[in-house]
Design an enzyme around this catalytic site. Structure first.
Site, PDB file in Angstrom:
ATOM      1  N   LYS A  73       0.848  -1.049  -0.286  1.00  0.00           N
ATOM      2  CA  LYS A  73       0.006   0.393   0.197  1.00  0.00           C
ATOM      3  C   LYS A  73       0.637   1.273   0.051  1.00  0.00           C
ATOM      4  CE  LYS A  73      -2.209  -1.083   3.624  1.00  0.00           C
ATOM      5  NZ  LYS A  73      -1.594  -3.174   4.161  1.00  0.00           N
ATOM      6  N   ARG A 126      10.138  -0.125   8.513  1.00  0.00           N
ATOM      7  CA  ARG A 126      10.876  -0.536  10.008  1.00  0.00           C
ATOM      8  C   ARG A 126      12.183  -0.311  10.210  1.00  0.00           C
ATOM      9  NH1 ARG A 126       6.347   0.716  11.715  1.00  0.00           N
ATOM     10  NH2 ARG A 126       5.345  -0.529  12.442  1.00  0.00           N
ATOM     11  N   ASP A 131      13.315   7.431   9.771  1.00  0.00           N
ATOM     12  CA  ASP A 131      12.319   7.561  10.369  1.00  0.00           C
ATOM     13  C   ASP A 131      11.769   6.426  11.257  1.00  0.00           C
ATOM     14  OD1 ASP A 131       8.993   8.729  10.772  1.00  0.00           O
ATOM     15  OD2 ASP A 131       8.628   7.424  10.514  1.00  0.00           O
ATOM     16  N   GLU A 174      13.512   1.826  19.789  1.00  0.00           N
ATOM     17  CA  GLU A 174      12.471   3.450  19.712  1.00  0.00           C
ATOM     18  C   GLU A 174      12.650   3.834  20.923  1.00  0.00           C
ATOM     19  OE1 GLU A 174       9.972   3.196  16.309  1.00  0.00           O
ATOM     20  OE2 GLU A 174      10.953   3.237  15.004  1.00  0.00           O
ATOM     21  N   HIS A 216       9.741   8.222  14.030  1.00  0.00           N
ATOM     22  CA  HIS A 216       8.580   7.856  13.724  1.00  0.00           C
ATOM     23  C   HIS A 216       7.534   8.444  13.792  1.00  0.00           C
ATOM     24  CE1 HIS A 216       6.980   3.349  14.038  1.00  0.00           C
ATOM     25  NE2 HIS A 216       6.340   3.693  12.847  1.00  0.00           N
TER      26      HIS A 216
HETATM   27  N1  LIG Z   1       6.673   4.652   9.986  1.00  0.00           N
HETATM   28  C1  LIG Z   1       5.500   4.954   9.940  1.00  0.00           C
HETATM   29  O1  LIG Z   1       4.505   5.512  10.886  1.00  0.00           O
HETATM   30  C2  LIG Z   1       5.041   3.794   9.238  1.00  0.00           C
HETATM   31  C3  LIG Z   1       5.135   2.927   8.968  1.00  0.00           C
HETATM   32  N2  LIG Z   1       4.417   1.493   8.153  1.00  0.00           N
HETATM   33  C4  LIG Z   1       5.292   0.257   7.547  1.00  0.00           C
HETATM   34  O2  LIG Z   1       5.781   0.249   6.244  1.00  0.00           O
HETATM   35  C5  LIG Z   1       5.505  -0.730   6.270  1.00  0.00           C
HETATM   36  C6  LIG Z   1       4.751  -1.176   4.901  1.00  0.00           C
HETATM   37  O3  LIG Z   1       3.375  -0.711   5.033  1.00  0.00           O
HETATM   38  P1  LIG Z   1       2.162  -1.190   4.569  1.00  0.00           P
HETATM   39  O4  LIG Z   1       2.608  -0.807   2.489  1.00  0.00           O
HETATM   40  O5  LIG Z   1       0.896  -0.365   4.639  1.00  0.00           O
HETATM   41  O6  LIG Z   1       2.202  -3.018   4.479  1.00  0.00           O
HETATM   42  P2  LIG Z   1       1.454  -3.900   3.044  1.00  0.00           P
HETATM   43  O7  LIG Z   1       1.780  -4.855   3.682  1.00  0.00           O
HETATM   44  O8  LIG Z   1       0.673  -3.467   2.092  1.00  0.00           O
HETATM   45  O9  LIG Z   1       2.981  -3.814   2.114  1.00  0.00           O
HETATM   46  C7  LIG Z   1       3.843  -4.498   2.364  1.00  0.00           C
HETATM   47  C8  LIG Z   1       4.290  -4.929   1.302  1.00  0.00           C
HETATM   48  O10 LIG Z   1       6.091  -5.521   1.411  1.00  0.00           O
HETATM   49  C9  LIG Z   1       5.714  -6.928   0.529  1.00  0.00           C
HETATM   50  N3  LIG Z   1       7.366  -7.170   0.878  1.00  0.00           N
HETATM   51  C10 LIG Z   1       6.763  -8.236   1.834  1.00  0.00           C
HETATM   52  N4  LIG Z   1       8.593  -8.857   1.813  1.00  0.00           N
HETATM   53  C11 LIG Z   1       9.576  -8.413   1.345  1.00  0.00           C
HETATM   54  C12 LIG Z   1      10.445  -9.447   1.118  1.00  0.00           C
HETATM   55  N5  LIG Z   1      11.095  -9.688   1.722  1.00  0.00           N
HETATM   56  N6  LIG Z   1      10.348  -8.539   0.446  1.00  0.00           N
HETATM   57  C13 LIG Z   1      10.512  -6.877  -0.633  1.00  0.00           C
HETATM   58  N7  LIG Z   1       8.579  -6.591  -0.402  1.00  0.00           N
HETATM   59  C14 LIG Z   1       8.163  -7.743   0.268  1.00  0.00           C
HETATM   60  C15 LIG Z   1       4.834  -7.382   0.454  1.00  0.00           C
HETATM   61  O11 LIG Z   1       4.033  -8.381  -0.355  1.00  0.00           O
HETATM   62  C16 LIG Z   1       3.939  -6.199   1.146  1.00  0.00           C
HETATM   63  O12 LIG Z   1       3.198  -5.891  -0.997  1.00  0.00           O
HETATM   64  C17 LIG Z   1       5.406  -1.618   7.308  1.00  0.00           C
HETATM   65  O13 LIG Z   1       5.946  -1.693   7.418  1.00  0.00           O
HETATM   66  C18 LIG Z   1       4.494  -0.685   7.824  1.00  0.00           C
HETATM   67  O14 LIG Z   1       4.771  -1.499   9.027  1.00  0.00           O
HETATM   68  C19 LIG Z   1       2.886   1.919   7.842  1.00  0.00           C
HETATM   69  C20 LIG Z   1       2.386   3.188   7.737  1.00  0.00           C
HETATM   70  C21 LIG Z   1       3.334   4.051   8.953  1.00  0.00           C
HETATM   71  O1  LIG Z   2       1.309   2.001  11.195  1.00  0.00           O
HETATM   72  C1  LIG Z   2       2.288   1.804  11.326  1.00  0.00           C
HETATM   73  O2  LIG Z   2       2.921   0.439  11.519  1.00  0.00           O
HETATM   74  C2  LIG Z   2       3.172   2.784  12.108  1.00  0.00           C
HETATM   75  O3  LIG Z   2       4.230   2.098  12.164  1.00  0.00           O
HETATM   76  C3  LIG Z   2       2.724   3.981  12.752  1.00  0.00           C
HETATM   77  O4  LIG Z   2       2.994   3.644  13.906  1.00  0.00           O
HETATM   78  P1  LIG Z   2       2.522   4.356  14.723  1.00  0.00           P
HETATM   79  O5  LIG Z   2       0.983   4.263  15.477  1.00  0.00           O
HETATM   80  O6  LIG Z   2       3.067   6.370  14.546  1.00  0.00           O
HETATM   81  O7  LIG Z   2       3.090   4.638  16.043  1.00  0.00           O
END
Ligand SMILES: NC(=O)C1=CN([C@@H]2O[C@H](COP(=O)(O)OP(=O)(O)OC[C@H]3O[C@@H](n4cnc5c(N)ncnc54)[C@H](O)[C@@H]3O)[C@@H](O)[C@H]2O)C=CC1
Ligand SMILES: O=C(O)C(=O)COP(=O)(O)O
Length: 615
Positions: A222, A303, A327, A332, A351
């Site tokens: 996503k 992450r 980020d 953390e 983050h």
């Molecule tokens: N910094 C923040 O505040 C935020 C961090 N995140 C993090 O962002 C990441 C992605 O979130 P979304 O896109 O919502 O998740 P998602 O599940 O939609 O996408 C993750 C993608 O990674 C792929 N994947 C899994 N293993 C893999 C590998 N070994 N190599 C390459 N691709 C691989 C999956 O097939 C999937 O398409 C997650 O780790 C989530 O926790 C998400 C939202 C906020």
């Molecule tokens: O949704 C995620 O994976 C995030 O990393 C967001 O983290 P937070 O809810 O801002 O602590």
């Protein structure tokens, strides 16, 4: 109100902290089960038992007495800041305890009084938390995407559902990724700090352009795909690596999916968007950095654990990686003296990926709805550790779900001896195509029916398969096509407990399995087969199964014995092999007959064997 009773006033007044006057009704006091326990220890409330889900009590003054009414209001612990809109939804349905920055000890101390826990990324929900909940915690809601801070195995083992809010912060995370990409390329953070230190260093902070550069998006889910879309708008050439992403979805937005090595060796910028899993942990390490294009720039909004942070420091020091924008961190908050955070070529944010006003309101509502649904017993669409069964499938299967559990419960009561149950074969008869019949929930309920009466484990759809496996219980499923109405999902469910002894030999098939079969008729689950005998009894209350010689007077004799003991018969059904041969009599009883009564039934000469069952 679930119930009410009158109790005398406690002799000592309960402390204010525990007995709070309600703002709206002066005569109404409320307190939670924690305070109840406290009050109970010093008052005549001793002996009163709380039963789940009644965990909230209302006391009304009633003359010299207190009226205690039990209200089924669950308690939700919100352990990290959550948007107001979500809190408002939760408060309509539950008692909401917002307690932030709890230590593990404090969280464990509170959790046994909570039905749900809502966290973000800052709270580690460890096995200790599930253990401390003593089975009360029904759902953990992660107000965001990543669930790496929740121990899913421990949650599953304790039958606790984990739900997340996977969609509402996608754009926020993608925008933050782009913000870091641009800030990194133009040294925004460093230049800002320098100016605030009174300097004007135009030559030092010459940046690099993005247009025409190659960006490798690692993880095309996503967030990754939204980053890719935006980066294309900046004129970048975007490639992506994701072993599980459909190539046509990438192609649709002009992105080519490539191998890991190709992605990292050709990119000028690498942006990480995969989850932290055992496979992705420290995926970026010394070996990986040895393959990147010299001077690559890395952005991580996914992450911290995906990067070996010590290896990244080495790569930054030797110029392999020109810059990084991070980020997220392995720990953390990271240590104050973290070389990575302090590195002059590194831009950091604490983050903040999901931290926009809009995203936080969105995840708060998304998680509140999921948690409320789960507490109401609905299956959540965003369940992380349970099969997702769509609501319409669930409502159609509802009567069969009850049938499945009751048949399992009945079958296990027929087992004798200590040989244990090893194999369970379930045969579903249906006119539906196998793809049109989701039996996962039925299997879970059969498991529940079989295991719960013989153990102290609480079983639900979350932990059913796990618990069965733990106990060495092999459950196989078979479908038989029957040309009947397509309207009902199932014709019948048949359960075989393979190779066991039975305390009611007539329940055994020729091959030595205990066999019971049931159907749903007019919405009511009914038992239709025991061993090779057809019966037709509603699966409600209690039943006595008797095998007897089919001869006149037996029904009357049993009825008389039960009647003399004031045991009310709710139904009776007789199944026989042939007139005047063997018959099975199923007698439904409202009350549980005492041992003496059952003994008298067994002494009727025509009765060859009998068993009392709780349905
Ligand atoms: N910094 C923040 O505040 C935020 C961090 N995140 C993090 O962002 C990441 C992605 O979130 P979304 O896109 O919502 O998740 P998602 O599940 O939609 O996408 C993750 C993608 O990674 C792929 N994947 C899994 N293993 C893999 C590998 N070994 N190599 C390459 N691709 C691989 C999956 O097939 C999937 O398409 C997650 O780790 C989530 O926790 C998400 C939202 C906020
Ligand atoms: O949704 C995620 O994976 C995030 O990393 C967001 O983290 P937070 O809810 O801002 O602590």
């Amino acid at each position: 109100m679930a119930g009410a009773l009158l109790a005398p006033l406690p002799s000592a007044a309960a402390p204010e902290a525990f007995l709070r006057p309600s703002a709206t009704t002066p005569a109404l006091y409320s307190f939670s089960s924690s305070s109840f326990r406290f009050a109970r220890s010093r008052s005549p409330f001793l002996g009163l038992r709380l039963s789940y889900p009644t965990n909230h009590w209302i006391l009304r003054s009633a003359g010299r007495g207190l009226r205690i009414e039990a209200a089924a209001r669950p308690t939700v612990l919100v352990a990290e800041k959550l948007g107001e809109a979500g809190l408002a939804l939760l408060r309509k349905f539950a008692n909401v305890d917002c307690s932030y920055n709890l230590s593990l000890e404090e969280l464990c101390a509170k959790i046994s009084l909570c039905d749900a826990l809502i966290v973000r990324s800052g709270t580690k929900v460890t096995p200790e938390v599930f253990e401390a909940s003593k089975g009360r915690l029904k759902v953990v809601g992660r107000a965001g995407v990543g669930i790496d801070n929740v121990d899913l195995q421990a949650a599953t083992e304790s039958g606790c559902l984990v739900v997340n809010a996977p969609a509402a912060n996608t754009v926020a995370a993608a925008e933050h990724g782009i913000a870091l990409l641009v800030a990194l390329a133009r040294n925004v953070a460093q230049a800002d700090a320098s100016m605030k230190a009174g300097k004007w260093q135009r030559n030092k902070y010459v940046g690099v352009s993005l247009v025409g550069k190659t960006l490798a998006v690692m993880g095309f889910g996503k967030v990754g795909s939204e980053v890719a879309r935006r980066a294309k708008g900046l004129g970048m050439n975007v490639i992506a690596h994701d072993p599980y992403a459909p190539a046509d979805r990438a192609r649709a937005i002009g992105v080519e999916l490539v191998s890991f090595d190709e992605a990292i060796s050709t990119a000028d910028f690498i942006s990480l968007h995969m989850p932290l899993t055992p496979t992705t942990a420290k995926l970026f390490n010394d070996e990986t950095f040895a393959k990147v294009k010299k001077g690559v720039r890395i952005i991580n909004v996914a992450r911290g654990g995906v990067i070996d942070e010590d290896a990244l420091v080495r790569a930054l020091d030797n110029g392999t990686v020109a810059q990084a924008a991070l980020d997220v961190f392995t720990v953390e908050p990271p240590p104050k003296d973290s070389k990575l955070v302090m590195h002059e070529n590194v831009t950091v944010t604490p983050h903040l990926g999901a931290s926009t006003v809009e995203a936080q309101e969105g995840v708060a509502v998304e998680i509140a709805e999921a948690v409320i649904g789960a507490l109401k017993g609905e299956l959540a669409a965003t369940a992380v550790n349970a099969p997702m069964v769509p609501a319409e499938v669930l409502s159609e299967l509802a009567p069969c779900v009850i049938l499945a559990e009751k048949l399992g419960r009945l079958a296990v009561q027929l087992v004798a001896g200590g040989s244990g149950i090893k194999g369970v074969k379930v045969v579903y008869t249906s006119a539906r195509d196998p793809d049109d019949l989701d039996t996962r929930i039925l299997r879970a309920m059969i498991t529940k029916g079989i295991i719960e009466p013989i153990s102290s484990v609480f079983i639900n759809i979350v932990n059913a398969d796990y618990t069965a496996k733990q106990r060495g219980l092999r459950i196989s499923e078979e479908r038989i096509y029957r040309d009947s109405s397509l309207e009902a999902p199932l014709d019948s469910i048949q359960i075989h407990l393979t190779n066991v002894e039975s305390k009611f030999a007539s329940a055994l098939s020729d091959s030595g399995d205990i066999v019971v079969e049931g159907r749903v008729k007019d919405g009511i689950p009914r038992l239709t087969l025991v061993g090779s005998f057809s019966v037709d009894v509603s699966l409600e209350g209690n039943a006595i199964l008797c095998r007897n010689v089919d001869q006149p007077g037996n029904i009357g004799r049993v009825g008389k014995i039960l009647g003399e003991q004031n045991v009310n018969i709710s139904f009776m059904s007789v199944g026989r092999t042939a007139p005047r041969k063997q018959a099975i009599m199923a007698i439904g009883v409202d009350e549980e007959p005492d041992k003496e009564t059952l003994k008298k039934i067994g002494e009727i000469p025509a009765i060859k064997e009998f068993v009392f069952l709780k349905l």
